[in-house]
Write a protein that holds these residues in place. Structure first.
Motif, short mmCIF file in Angstrom:
data_model
loop_
_atom_site.label_atom_id
_atom_site.label_comp_id
_atom_site.label_asym_id
_atom_site.label_seq_id
_atom_site.Cartn_x
_atom_site.Cartn_y
_atom_site.Cartn_z
N ARG A 176 59.18 45.73 9.54
CA ARG A 176 59.91 46.30 8.41
C ARG A 176 60.95 45.28 7.92
NH1 ARG A 176 62.38 50.83 11.57
NH2 ARG A 176 64.00 50.49 10.07
N THR A 177 61.29 45.38 6.65
CA THR A 177 62.36 44.57 6.08
C THR A 177 63.56 45.48 5.82
OG1 THR A 177 61.55 44.90 3.82
CG2 THR A 177 60.77 42.94 4.99
N ASN A 178 64.77 44.93 5.86
CA ASN A 178 65.99 45.73 5.67
C ASN A 178 66.22 45.94 4.18
OD1 ASN A 178 68.46 46.95 5.63
ND2 ASN A 178 69.43 45.53 7.05
N GLY A 179 65.44 46.84 3.62
CA GLY A 179 65.55 47.19 2.21
C GLY A 179 64.58 48.32 1.90
N GLY A 180 64.70 48.88 0.72
CA GLY A 180 63.80 49.97 0.35
C GLY A 180 63.95 51.14 1.30
N ASP A 181 62.82 51.67 1.76
CA ASP A 181 62.84 52.83 2.65
C ASP A 181 63.23 52.49 4.09
OD1 ASP A 181 62.10 54.55 0.61
OD2 ASP A 181 59.96 54.37 1.03
N SER A 182 63.35 51.21 4.43
CA SER A 182 63.63 50.82 5.81
C SER A 182 65.10 50.59 6.13
CB SER A 182 62.86 49.56 6.18
OG SER A 182 61.51 49.86 6.39
N PRO A 189 69.46 49.70 4.41
CA PRO A 189 70.40 49.67 3.29
C PRO A 189 70.47 48.34 2.57
CG PRO A 189 71.59 49.34 5.32
CD PRO A 189 70.15 49.60 5.71
N GLY A 190 69.81 47.32 3.08
CA GLY A 190 69.90 45.99 2.50
C GLY A 190 69.01 45.79 1.30
N SER A 191 68.93 44.54 0.88
CA SER A 191 68.11 44.14 -0.27
C SER A 191 66.96 43.24 0.15
CB SER A 191 68.99 43.42 -1.30
OG SER A 191 69.97 44.30 -1.80
N ALA A 192 66.53 43.38 1.40
CA ALA A 192 65.46 42.53 1.92
C ALA A 192 64.12 42.89 1.30
CB ALA A 192 65.38 42.63 3.44
N GLY A 193 63.23 41.92 1.32
CA GLY A 193 61.87 42.10 0.86
C GLY A 193 61.05 40.91 1.29
N ALA A 202 58.02 42.31 -2.41
CA ALA A 202 57.74 43.72 -2.14
C ALA A 202 58.84 44.22 -1.21
CB ALA A 202 56.38 43.87 -1.47
N VAL A 203 59.20 45.48 -1.37
CA VAL A 203 60.15 46.11 -0.45
C VAL A 203 59.43 47.22 0.28
CG1 VAL A 203 62.18 45.54 -1.84
CG2 VAL A 203 61.02 47.73 -2.18
N ASP A 204 59.98 47.64 1.39
CA ASP A 204 59.37 48.73 2.14
C ASP A 204 59.46 50.00 1.31
OD1 ASP A 204 59.01 46.85 4.09
OD2 ASP A 204 60.36 47.76 5.53
N ASP A 205 58.30 50.55 0.98
CA ASP A 205 58.22 51.71 0.11
C ASP A 205 57.17 52.65 0.70
OD1 ASP A 205 58.47 53.45 -2.03
OD2 ASP A 205 57.21 52.25 -3.37
N THR A 220 45.73 54.27 10.30
CA THR A 220 46.11 54.50 11.69
C THR A 220 47.44 55.23 11.82
OG1 THR A 220 47.24 52.37 11.93
CG2 THR A 220 44.87 52.41 12.41
N GLY A 221 48.08 55.57 10.69
CA GLY A 221 49.33 56.32 10.71
C GLY A 221 50.58 55.46 10.69
N LYS A 222 50.43 54.15 10.51
CA LYS A 222 51.59 53.25 10.47
C LYS A 222 52.15 53.20 9.05
CE LYS A 222 49.44 50.52 14.02
NZ LYS A 222 48.53 49.41 14.18
N PRO A 223 53.48 53.05 8.91
CA PRO A 223 54.07 53.02 7.57
C PRO A 223 53.62 51.79 6.79
CG PRO A 223 55.69 52.42 9.23
CD PRO A 223 54.47 52.87 9.97
N LEU A 224 53.47 51.98 5.49
CA LEU A 224 53.09 50.88 4.59
C LEU A 224 54.35 50.10 4.24
CD1 LEU A 224 50.54 52.71 2.29
CD2 LEU A 224 50.06 51.11 4.15
N THR A 225 54.56 48.99 4.92
CA THR A 225 55.74 48.17 4.69
C THR A 225 55.37 46.94 3.87
OG1 THR A 225 55.44 46.81 6.67
CG2 THR A 225 56.65 48.89 6.94
N ALA A 226 56.38 46.18 3.48
CA ALA A 226 56.16 44.97 2.68
C ALA A 226 55.34 43.92 3.44
CB ALA A 226 57.51 44.37 2.27
#
Length: 167
Positions: free
Chosen positions: A51-57, A59-63, A85-88, A101-107
């Motif tokens: 995960r990146t520290n942004g989007g749904d993951s 509070p940051g602005s990572a992508g 892309a950001v974690d969405d 497989t049930g894993k979150p779709l991250t950037a």
């Protein structure tokens, strides 16, 4: 080496994420609840999820942006044209968007190829351009390996070897 084993596959859901700051490629000592409000980390790893520290993951602005350029060939000029892309992975009703497989779709969700016969992961030939949590600093990152191979015994999964450099 980043140990993101999270207690092994069966125990992963009950164990914390590993938080990494890219400026010095070290683990940041924050708990999962603390990470929700922290800009001290850029990436979070658990098993094969990054995960990146942004989007749904966070509070940051990572992508992250993908490039098929070799690590050595990625320069600061590549940041200008990059599409980050950001974690969405949460929809409007806060339902998780996941892979089969049930894993979150991250950037960085599809960073690997899976060999179902050997049941192993292999990093794709990608170099990621990662925008840090501060939204200003950029790094190039290559996942070199997902396994630790000790002299005796089997390969140990979720032990990342990465290469990272500031851009």
């Amino acid at each position: 080496m980043i140990d993101a084993t999270a207690g092994g596959f069966a125990a992963a859901k009950d164990n914390p994420w590993v938080y990494v700051r890219l400026s010095d490629a070290v683990q940041v000592a924050v708990t999962d609840p603390e990470a929700d409000g922290s800009l001290e980390w850029d990436l979070a790893l658990k098993r094969d999820v990054i995960r990146t520290n942004g989007g749904d993951s966070g509070p940051g602005s990572a992508g992250a942006a993908r490039t098929t350029n070799a690590f050595a060939g990625v320069t600061s000029a590549d940041v200008t044209g990059a599409t980050f892309a950001v974690d969405d992975f949460l929809d409007a009703q806060c339902e998780a968007l996941t892979d089969p497989t049930g894993k979150p779709l991250t950037a960085m969700a599809d960073w690997y190829d899976y060999d179902s016969g050997a049941m192993t992961l292999s990093p794709k030939p990608l170099t990621f351009i990662v925008r840090a949590a501060d939204g200003q600093t950029h790094y190039k990152l290559e996942i070199v390996d997902y396994y630790l191979t000790p002299e005796a015994g089997p390969k140990l999964s979720a032990n990342y070897t990465i290469r990272v450099a500031a851009l």
